[in-house]
Design a protein around this motif. Structure first.
Motif, PDB file in Angstrom:
ATOM      1  N   GLY A 148      -0.796   1.631 -14.351  1.00 37.90           N
ATOM      2  CA  GLY A 148       0.414   1.725 -15.091  1.00 37.90           C
ATOM      3  C   GLY A 148       0.823   3.308 -15.574  1.00 37.90           C
ATOM      4  O   GLY A 148       1.920   3.400 -15.893  1.00 37.90           O
ATOM      5  N   THR A 197       3.939  -1.186 -19.149  1.00 46.97           N
ATOM      6  CA  THR A 197       5.090  -0.493 -18.893  1.00 46.97           C
ATOM      7  C   THR A 197       6.179  -0.227 -19.888  1.00 46.97           C
ATOM      8  O   THR A 197       7.302   0.153 -19.714  1.00 46.97           O
ATOM      9  CB  THR A 197       5.887  -1.199 -17.518  1.00 46.97           C
ATOM     10  N   LEU A 491       4.614  -4.162 -11.256  1.00 43.02           N
ATOM     11  CA  LEU A 491       5.209  -2.689 -12.405  1.00 43.02           C
ATOM     12  C   LEU A 491       6.510  -2.701 -12.142  1.00 43.02           C
ATOM     13  O   LEU A 491       7.384  -2.405 -13.156  1.00 43.02           O
ATOM     14  CB  LEU A 491       4.420  -1.515 -12.089  1.00 43.02           C
TER      15      LEU A 491
END
Length: 508
Positions: A148, A197, A491
């Motif tokens: 991330g 995120t 993501l």
């Protein structure tokens, strides 16, 4: 869909050895008789809804209490919390968000015994596998904490006196709806990707695994600021209210195809984004030249693990006629060697189905297939004991006209069709309404490469029904869903791209 991550390797199902580890005696975890709370904004809130749902213990078939589903007002309160927290959470540095996920992973891992025992008591999953699934959830949280912070945007080659970048930004409020059959990894993968995120989340686990979902969420939420994560206990009505809320920007659903399509229609009509990992009817193709005993073990793992209740369970088996008799003989021996019983008992190798409704569906599919000409080689009738038990079942001579070969069965059934060639096996494996995953067992590198190219599914596995490296990504095909349900590409599904062009203002 089974899980939003590749499956961990499962233990052998060879009778008499490699019994799944349980990590010691069963922890004393007994779910409360009444589940009447939610986690709203990270804090426990007493349920105020008027409806109740009755719960069943799959190991005994008896009543296991009741739960109180979230009503429309409670859904709105959870979305309020997520909407109110998202401005601050999106401005939190990615490294800080990643640190929160690492702390959550540590909490989940520390309580893996308790979470595993709770899942066993709720859904009937074998205790060793249930504990392992909690460990996988912790691994997924940790994986997202790494991935991330790696891809937050990119710079562009613009004019020398300007700066051009592409930013990745959170989409907003994410609703995560997950199933009962493998609830810890399915939830953890989606929650981690959404949270790292910068999105805020409202999670509704299946009513069949509501308490495990609530307890997993409690451990993750404890590492987060208030409002960032809520968990609602509820059923389809609760989920429908969540999907319809216009403040929900993304709906990520793991579950049945029919439910996924309804979600897509509702969320899509208001402009919401939808990620779906839905039903599967995974095929396994056995080529000539393979070791029959090994091939049978792979079929048994794929068809019987978690009593066949995995989205990526093997539900169709196409065996080259040159090895069919030998493979089937080995497979029958494996099926008949499995022991049903208390899923918390280390000696049990085949647990119960989740409830009577699921047991009835499995029995119906098998009965119809036998009536239509399939040859029953093992199992095929409900186990004569209390609880939702169905034996490991092997059928030969299955045809495409049988529902057993076209609709999700979700039970411990190996439905076998003999084929004259590897090419015929691939053709049959690639037919049907679903495209989640498929497996081929072959000694031929050329056949392995051909399968990888030809099979229109999200995941192709060669010579192993379970396994896979971290970081994999896949798009399910056809009725199995849409969007990347796991891996670093997930993501991207949960972020929006923004191009920024920056020039210096002229001086006066």
């Amino acid at each position: 869909m089974t899980s939003s991550a590749p499956e961990p390797a499962e233990p052998s199902l060879v009778p008499g050895r490699d019994v799944p580890a349980t990590g010691g005696p069963r922890p004393a975890v007994v779910p409360a008789r009444r589940l009447a709370e939610h986690l709203v904004g990270g804090r426990s809130v007493a349920a105020g809804g008027a409806r109740t749902l009755q719960l069943v213990d799959p190991a005994t078939g008896g009543a296991a209490g009741e739960l109180v589903p979230a009503d429309d007002d409670e859904v709105a309160a959870a979305v309020d919390a997520a909407d109110g927290a998202r401005a601050a959470w999106r401005r939190t540095a990615p490294g800080e968000r990643a640190a929160a996920l690492r702390a959550a992973a540590a909490a989940v891992r520390a309580d893996a015994d308790e979470l595993g025992a709770l899942l066993t008591a709720t859904t009937g999953r074998l205790l060793g596998q249930a504990r392992a699934s909690a460990e996988v959830a912790a691994e997924l949280l940790e994986e997202a904490a790494v991935t991330g912070v790696l891809d937050t945007g990119r710079s562009l080659g613009g004019a020398v006196d300007a700066v051009d970048v592409v930013r990745r930004e959170p989409r907003g409020v994410v609703a995560v709806l997950t199933p009962w059959n493998d609830p810890y990894p399915a939830a953890a993968g989606l929650l981690a990707a959404a949270l790292v995120t910068g999105n805020t989340v409202v999670h509704k686990p299946s009513e069949r695994s509501a308490r495990p979902g609530l307890e997993l969420g409690r451990r993750i939420a404890a590492a987060l600021p208030d409002g960032v994560l809520s968990v609602l206990v509820g059923d389809g009505e609760t989920g429908a209210a969540l999907v319809a809320d216009p403040r929900v920007h993304v709906v990520a659903h793991v579950g049945s195809t029919a439910t996924g399509r309804r979600i897509a229609a509702v969320a899509g009509a208001r402009g919401g984004r939808v990620l779906l990992e839905n039903g599967g009817k995974d095929a396994l193709v056995v080529d000539e030249g393979v070791d029959p005993a090994w091939a049978a073990q792979q079929v048994a793992l794929g068809a019987f693990t978690n009593t066949g209740q995995l989205c990526t369970a093997v539900e169709r088996v196409y065996v080259h006629e040159a090895v069919a008799d030998a493979v089937l003989a080995e497979l029958v021996e494996l099926a008949e060697g499995l022991r049903t019983g208390d899923p918390a008992d280390p000696g049990t190798t085949l647990g119960p189905l989740v409830d009577e409704r699921q047991l009835d569906l499995v029995a119906e599919h098998v009965g119809e297939a036998v009536a239509a000409g399939a040859r029953l080689l093992a199992g095929g009738a409900r186990v004569d004991r209390a609880g939702c038990f169905y034996p490991a079942t092997v059928l030969d001579g299955c045809t495409p006209a049988m529902r057993l070969m076209t609709e999700e069965t979700f039970g411990p059934v190996a439905a076998v069709t003999r084929v004259a060639s590897f090419a015929e096996g691939l053709d049959r494996a690639d037919a049907g309404a679903y495209g989640l995953a498929a497996t081929v067992l072959t000694p031929s590198q050329a056949h392995a490469l051909e399968a990888a190219e030809r099979l229109e599914v999200g995941t192709v596995k060669v010579n192993a029904v379970f396994g896979g490296a971290p970081g994999g990504s896949a798009d399910p095909r056809r009725g199995s869903g849409q969007g990347r349900g796991f891996g670093p590409d997930l993501l991207g599904e949960l972020t929006a791209l923004k191009a920024v062009h920056l020039e210096a203002a002229p001086t006066s």
